[in-house]
Design a protein around this motif. Structure first.
Motif, PDB file in Angstrom:
ATOM      1  N   GLU A  57       0.697  -1.166  -0.070  1.00 24.40           N
ATOM      2  CA  GLU A  57      -0.122   0.064  -0.031  1.00 24.40           C
ATOM      3  C   GLU A  57       0.962   1.398   0.015  1.00 24.40           C
ATOM      4  N   LYS A  58       1.721   1.133   0.759  1.00 26.99           N
ATOM      5  CA  LYS A  58       2.717   2.413   0.795  1.00 26.99           C
ATOM      6  C   LYS A  58       3.486   2.445  -0.237  1.00 26.99           C
ATOM      7  N   TYR A  59       3.952   1.705  -1.003  1.00 25.26           N
ATOM      8  CA  TYR A  59       4.499   1.744  -2.370  1.00 25.26           C
ATOM      9  C   TYR A  59       3.453   2.094  -3.644  1.00 25.26           C
ATOM     10  N   ASN A  60       2.602   1.537  -3.288  1.00 23.09           N
ATOM     11  CA  ASN A  60       1.326   2.234  -4.311  1.00 23.09           C
ATOM     12  C   ASN A  60       1.072   3.576  -4.216  1.00 23.09           C
ATOM     13  N   ASP A  61       0.903   4.115  -2.866  1.00 18.81           N
ATOM     14  CA  ASP A  61       0.899   5.493  -2.607  1.00 18.81           C
ATOM     15  C   ASP A  61       1.957   6.088  -3.175  1.00 18.81           C
ATOM     16  N   ALA A  62       3.133   5.708  -2.742  1.00 19.47           N
ATOM     17  CA  ALA A  62       4.234   6.533  -3.383  1.00 19.47           C
ATOM     18  C   ALA A  62       4.272   6.716  -4.889  1.00 19.47           C
ATOM     19  N   THR A  63       4.005   5.555  -5.514  1.00  9.48           N
ATOM     20  CA  THR A  63       4.149   5.639  -6.883  1.00  9.48           C
ATOM     21  C   THR A  63       3.071   6.423  -7.318  1.00  9.48           C
ATOM     22  N   ASP A  64       1.847   6.495  -7.022  1.00 11.24           N
ATOM     23  CA  ASP A  64       0.867   7.311  -7.308  1.00 11.24           C
ATOM     24  C   ASP A  64       1.339   8.816  -7.239  1.00 11.24           C
ATOM     25  N   ARG A  65       1.748   9.231  -6.130  1.00  7.66           N
ATOM     26  CA  ARG A  65       2.376  10.568  -5.864  1.00  7.66           C
ATOM     27  C   ARG A  65       3.431  10.980  -7.036  1.00  7.66           C
ATOM     28  N   HIS A  66       4.039   9.936  -7.244  1.00 12.25           N
ATOM     29  CA  HIS A  66       5.339  10.307  -8.200  1.00 12.25           C
ATOM     30  C   HIS A  66       4.840  10.486  -9.602  1.00 12.25           C
ATOM     31  N   GLN A  67       3.617   9.705  -9.928  1.00 13.50           N
ATOM     32  CA  GLN A  67       3.005   9.914 -11.184  1.00 13.50           C
ATOM     33  C   GLN A  67       2.268  11.185 -11.394  1.00 13.50           C
ATOM     34  N   ASP A  68       1.870  11.512 -10.217  1.00 11.04           N
ATOM     35  CA  ASP A  68       1.036  13.108 -10.291  1.00 11.04           C
ATOM     36  C   ASP A  68       2.195  14.107 -10.382  1.00 11.04           C
ATOM     37  N   ASP A  69       3.257  14.093 -10.081  1.00 13.28           N
ATOM     38  CA  ASP A  69       4.234  14.841 -10.039  1.00 13.28           C
ATOM     39  C   ASP A  69       4.688  15.097 -11.431  1.00 13.28           C
ATOM     40  N   ASP A  70       4.717  13.731 -12.098  1.00 20.55           N
ATOM     41  CA  ASP A  70       5.412  13.802 -13.440  1.00 20.55           C
ATOM     42  C   ASP A  70       4.393  14.585 -14.472  1.00 20.55           C
ATOM     43  N   LYS A  71       2.882  14.618 -14.152  1.00 19.68           N
ATOM     44  CA  LYS A  71       1.994  15.141 -14.817  1.00 19.68           C
ATOM     45  C   LYS A  71       2.194  16.355 -14.952  1.00 19.68           C
TER      46      LYS A  71
END
Length: 72
Positions: A57-71
């Motif tokens: 869950e933490k990994y998924n949260d972190a990667t979701d935030r990272h994807q939002d930053d790239d957008k």
């Protein structure tokens, strides 16, 4: 954790409770101890799986935030 893992752990816990109860009822200390051991194993497996779920869950949260930053 998959539903089958949870079901398997619950079955092992239930089996342990039955063994423990039967051991107490028949004054069979070994059977009672085996039942407690089975319950402990099921509990430990649940805790390990809960930990895996938390990390995922933490990994998924972190990667979701990272994807939002790239957008941006």
């Amino acid at each position: 954790m998959s539903g089958s893992d949870r079901l398997s752990n619950a079955a092992q816990d239930a089996k342990g409770k039955v063994k423990e109860g039967f051991g107490k009822a028949t004054d069979n200390e070994q059977l009672e101890a085996e039942g407690k051991f089975d319950q402990g194993k099921a509990s430990a497996k649940d805790k390990v799986e809960d930990g895996k779920d938390a990390v995922a869950e933490k990994y998924n949260d972190a990667t979701d935030r990272h994807q939002d930053d790239d957008k941006s």
